[in-house]
Write a protein that holds these residues in place. Structure first.
Motif, PDB file in Angstrom:
ATOM      1  N   ILE A 133       0.902  -1.140   0.087  1.00 24.88           N
ATOM      2  CA  ILE A 133      -0.020   0.120  -0.086  1.00 24.88           C
ATOM      3  C   ILE A 133       1.126   1.240   0.122  1.00 24.88           C
ATOM      4  N   ARG A 134       0.774   2.376  -0.859  1.00 25.62           N
ATOM      5  CA  ARG A 134       1.253   3.431  -1.103  1.00 25.62           C
ATOM      6  C   ARG A 134       0.369   4.529  -0.582  1.00 25.62           C
ATOM      7  N   VAL A 135       0.778   5.797   0.174  1.00 22.48           N
ATOM      8  CA  VAL A 135      -0.088   6.948   0.324  1.00 22.48           C
ATOM      9  C   VAL A 135       1.052   7.893   0.612  1.00 22.48           C
ATOM     10  N   LEU A 136       0.466   9.008   0.718  1.00 21.58           N
ATOM     11  CA  LEU A 136       1.093  10.363   1.047  1.00 21.58           C
ATOM     12  C   LEU A 136       0.451  10.891   2.298  1.00 21.58           C
ATOM     13  N   GLY A 137      -0.955  10.848   2.458  1.00 17.55           N
ATOM     14  CA  GLY A 137      -1.575  11.455   3.660  1.00 17.55           C
ATOM     15  C   GLY A 137      -2.988  11.104   3.314  1.00 17.55           C
ATOM     16  N   THR A 138      -3.417  10.143   4.158  1.00 22.15           N
ATOM     17  CA  THR A 138      -4.864   9.751   4.107  1.00 22.15           C
ATOM     18  C   THR A 138      -5.229   8.675   5.263  1.00 22.15           C
ATOM     19  N   LYS A 139      -6.416   8.129   5.189  1.00 19.19           N
ATOM     20  CA  LYS A 139      -6.947   7.299   6.161  1.00 19.19           C
ATOM     21  C   LYS A 139      -7.397   6.009   5.784  1.00 19.19           C
ATOM     22  N   PHE A 140      -6.728   5.001   6.250  1.00 20.82           N
ATOM     23  CA  PHE A 140      -7.379   3.831   5.612  1.00 20.82           C
ATOM     24  C   PHE A 140      -7.009   2.516   6.509  1.00 20.82           C
ATOM     25  N   ASN A 141      -7.892   1.351   6.467  1.00 20.54           N
ATOM     26  CA  ASN A 141      -7.581   0.403   7.241  1.00 20.54           C
ATOM     27  C   ASN A 141      -7.096  -0.882   6.615  1.00 20.54           C
TER      28      ASN A 141
ATOM     29  N   ALA B 252       2.156  -7.906  -3.818  1.00 22.73           N
ATOM     30  CA  ALA B 252       3.411  -7.814  -3.326  1.00 22.73           C
ATOM     31  C   ALA B 252       4.521  -8.497  -4.329  1.00 22.73           C
ATOM     32  N   GLN B 253       3.902  -9.591  -4.777  1.00 22.76           N
ATOM     33  CA  GLN B 253       4.705 -10.399  -5.844  1.00 22.76           C
ATOM     34  C   GLN B 253       3.743 -10.825  -7.058  1.00 22.76           C
ATOM     35  N   ALA B 254       4.245 -10.939  -8.204  1.00 18.80           N
ATOM     36  CA  ALA B 254       3.751 -11.460  -9.361  1.00 18.80           C
ATOM     37  C   ALA B 254       4.308 -12.746 -10.027  1.00 18.80           C
ATOM     38  N   ALA B 255       3.660 -13.252 -10.839  1.00 20.35           N
ATOM     39  CA  ALA B 255       4.261 -14.379 -11.489  1.00 20.35           C
ATOM     40  C   ALA B 255       5.473 -13.901 -12.748  1.00 20.35           C
ATOM     41  N   ARG B 256       6.274 -14.719 -12.851  1.00 25.19           N
ATOM     42  CA  ARG B 256       7.568 -14.361 -13.328  1.00 25.19           C
ATOM     43  C   ARG B 256       7.379 -13.802 -14.939  1.00 25.19           C
ATOM     44  N   GLY B 257       7.621 -12.767 -14.996  1.00 22.61           N
ATOM     45  CA  GLY B 257       7.691 -12.218 -16.239  1.00 22.61           C
ATOM     46  C   GLY B 257       6.384 -11.011 -16.395  1.00 22.61           C
ATOM     47  N   LEU B 258       5.778 -11.046 -15.111  1.00 21.63           N
ATOM     48  CA  LEU B 258       4.412 -10.085 -15.260  1.00 21.63           C
ATOM     49  C   LEU B 258       4.591  -8.860 -14.198  1.00 21.63           C
ATOM     50  N   GLN B 259       4.099  -7.960 -14.595  1.00 25.62           N
ATOM     51  CA  GLN B 259       4.214  -6.727 -13.498  1.00 25.62           C
ATOM     52  C   GLN B 259       3.136  -7.110 -12.603  1.00 25.62           C
ATOM     53  N   PRO B 260       3.423  -6.810 -11.248  1.00 20.36           N
ATOM     54  CA  PRO B 260       2.252  -6.654 -10.207  1.00 20.36           C
ATOM     55  C   PRO B 260       1.036  -6.000 -10.744  1.00 20.36           C
ATOM     56  N   GLU B 261       0.000  -6.520 -10.530  1.00 22.58           N
ATOM     57  CA  GLU B 261      -1.128  -5.448 -10.508  1.00 22.58           C
ATOM     58  C   GLU B 261      -1.413  -4.503  -9.501  1.00 22.58           C
ATOM     59  N   SER B 262      -2.266  -3.569  -9.846  1.00 19.93           N
ATOM     60  CA  SER B 262      -2.361  -2.462  -8.772  1.00 19.93           C
ATOM     61  C   SER B 262      -3.557  -1.742  -9.005  1.00 19.93           C
ATOM     62  N   VAL B 263      -4.329  -1.267  -8.066  1.00 25.50           N
ATOM     63  CA  VAL B 263      -5.313  -0.503  -8.021  1.00 25.50           C
ATOM     64  C   VAL B 263      -5.309   0.857  -7.262  1.00 25.50           C
TER      65      VAL B 263
ATOM     66  N   VAL C 148     -10.362   2.073   2.669  1.00 28.16           N
ATOM     67  CA  VAL C 148     -10.088   3.699   2.777  1.00 28.16           C
ATOM     68  C   VAL C 148     -11.308   4.294   3.229  1.00 28.16           C
ATOM     69  N   THR C 149     -10.828   5.358   4.121  1.00 34.22           N
ATOM     70  CA  THR C 149     -12.294   5.975   4.852  1.00 34.22           C
ATOM     71  C   THR C 149     -11.680   7.617   4.418  1.00 34.22           C
ATOM     72  N   GLY C 150     -10.721   7.806   3.609  1.00 35.66           N
ATOM     73  CA  GLY C 150     -10.232   9.345   3.578  1.00 35.66           C
ATOM     74  C   GLY C 150      -9.082   9.254   2.621  1.00 35.66           C
ATOM     75  N   GLY C 151      -9.018  10.031   1.355  1.00 36.26           N
ATOM     76  CA  GLY C 151      -7.983  10.273   0.527  1.00 36.26           C
ATOM     77  C   GLY C 151      -7.910   9.277  -0.721  1.00 36.26           C
ATOM     78  N   THR C 152      -6.870   9.177  -1.173  1.00 38.47           N
ATOM     79  CA  THR C 152      -6.655   7.995  -2.245  1.00 38.47           C
ATOM     80  C   THR C 152      -5.315   7.031  -1.745  1.00 38.47           C
ATOM     81  N   VAL C 153      -5.633   5.775  -2.072  1.00 36.49           N
ATOM     82  CA  VAL C 153      -4.603   4.604  -1.937  1.00 36.49           C
ATOM     83  C   VAL C 153      -4.159   4.021  -3.075  1.00 36.49           C
ATOM     84  N   ALA C 154      -2.935   3.490  -3.198  1.00 34.58           N
ATOM     85  CA  ALA C 154      -2.659   2.717  -4.341  1.00 34.58           C
ATOM     86  C   ALA C 154      -2.206   1.380  -3.645  1.00 34.58           C
ATOM     87  N   VAL C 155      -2.951   0.159  -4.040  1.00 31.95           N
ATOM     88  CA  VAL C 155      -2.535  -1.023  -3.560  1.00 31.95           C
ATOM     89  C   VAL C 155      -2.045  -1.818  -4.649  1.00 31.95           C
TER      90      VAL C 155
END
Length: 339
Positions: A192-200, A222-233, A212-219
């Protein structure tokens, strides 16, 4: 706060600005978009910070990349940021290098004052709660973390970044905003990556749930199959997602009441599979409970008090017409009642 359309536009601009095929027309269009409104500038700032792109942009030769955006006084124009005809003239390098640099310098100055930080190394601290205990801690940057029962959090701060690792349990984060130093949380299969927000963040044996209860969070995975980029939302306020070894689930709606029920001493279930509900309850039980394979998916709804977890387990069994098998002193099995 910028709306979703502006945030999407900002993300698209970040991709275009980092492209090798950036044209003069692109530069002019971007300058015009940024000058359109303060909302556009805030959206671009938020997305740049969230995805870590502002640092890359700040090192670009801004005066060459956006020559049309540099404010140069000329005949018929005043030197106060506005044209003689009343049209605003936006100074992009000043926005990038002025505001961004000032924020970065302020963050560094504050951290130089912290004597416990040696050089650029990480200072690590661990916080933990026992079964039945909750605890709120204030971190060195001013962020607050509320730890649920039977939880453990490891925090490592440096001048460059703020890292946390949820080793077990559940935690609610209120992150102090620092533009120059993103805050990241590693928890099981999720980053999880943030700069300033509220999340559980709720770490379970099979998955990690982020609400997420406030702001924006990138999730992201942690790992992905070989040759693939980790998915994110990207999660906004009142959204949640589950991340497991098989990937990221569907983004769903939530609420502060649902995400933070445990902070009020209750567990709230709304057609929650029994196995998932027991995962949450097990944080409070001295002897964990599991569901028989035949009833793992039975939906459970209701609000249950946490002051007496053993009574809560009995209430759940009664609500689903199940029996408790306590023959194993280290495990309670919920299964269908025998006729």
């Amino acid at each position: 706060m910028p709306n979703e359309d502006r945030l999407d536009q900002a993300c698209a601009w970040i991709a275009r600005l980092r492209s090798d095929a950036l044209s003069t027309a692109d530069r002019r269009e971007f300058t015009a978009w940024m000058a359109q409104s303060s909302g556009n500038r805030r959206a671009f700032d938020e997305m740049s910070e969230l995805w870590g792109d502002l640092g890359a942009l700040a090192h670009l030769p801004v005066d060459e990349l956006f020559p049309g955006s540099i404010h140069r006084p000329r005949a018929g124009h005043s030197d106060n940021g506005a044209a003689a005809d009343g049209t605003a003239v936006w100074n992009l390098p000043q926005w990038l290098m002025g505001g961004g640099l000032a924020a970065a310098c302020l963050a560094v100055a504050l951290w130089v004052g912290n004597q416990w930080l040696g050089g650029d190394s990480f200072h690590q601290q661990t916080y933990a709660t026992a079964v039945g205990e909750t605890r709120t801690v204030v971190l060195a940057d001013g962020s607050q973390v509320q730890l649920n029962t039977n939880s453990e959090l490891r925090v490592s701060f440096s001048r460059e970044e703020r890292r946390a690792q949820l080793l077990r349990g559940e935690a609610y984060f209120k992150v102090a905003r620092q533009t120059a130093r993103p805050f990241s949380v590693a928890a099981g299969s999720a980053n999880i990556r943030v700069l300033g927000t509220k999340f559980n963040v709720e770490r379970n044996p099979g998955n990690t749930r982020v609400s997420v209860t406030g702001g924006t969070v990138a999730v992201s995975e942690a790992q992905a199959a070989r040759g693939l980029q980790p998915e994110s939302v990207k999660l906004k306020r009142n959204q949640k997602v589950s991340v497991s070894a098989t990937g990221i689930g569907q983004v769903a709606k939530t609420s502060a009441d649902e995400a933070l029920d445990w902070t009020r001493g209750v567990l709230v279930f709304d057609r929650t599979p029994l196995a998932e509900a027991l995962e949450e309850l097990n944080r409070y039980l001295t002897v964990p409970a599991v569901a028989d394979a035949s009833v793992r998916e039975r939906p459970l709804s209701g609000t249950f008090e946490l002051s007496d977890p053993d009574s809560t387990l009995t209430a759940i069994a009664a609500a689903l017409d199940l029996q408790q098998d306590c023959s194993d002193p280290n495990l309670t099995l919920l299964s269908p009642k025998r006729n």
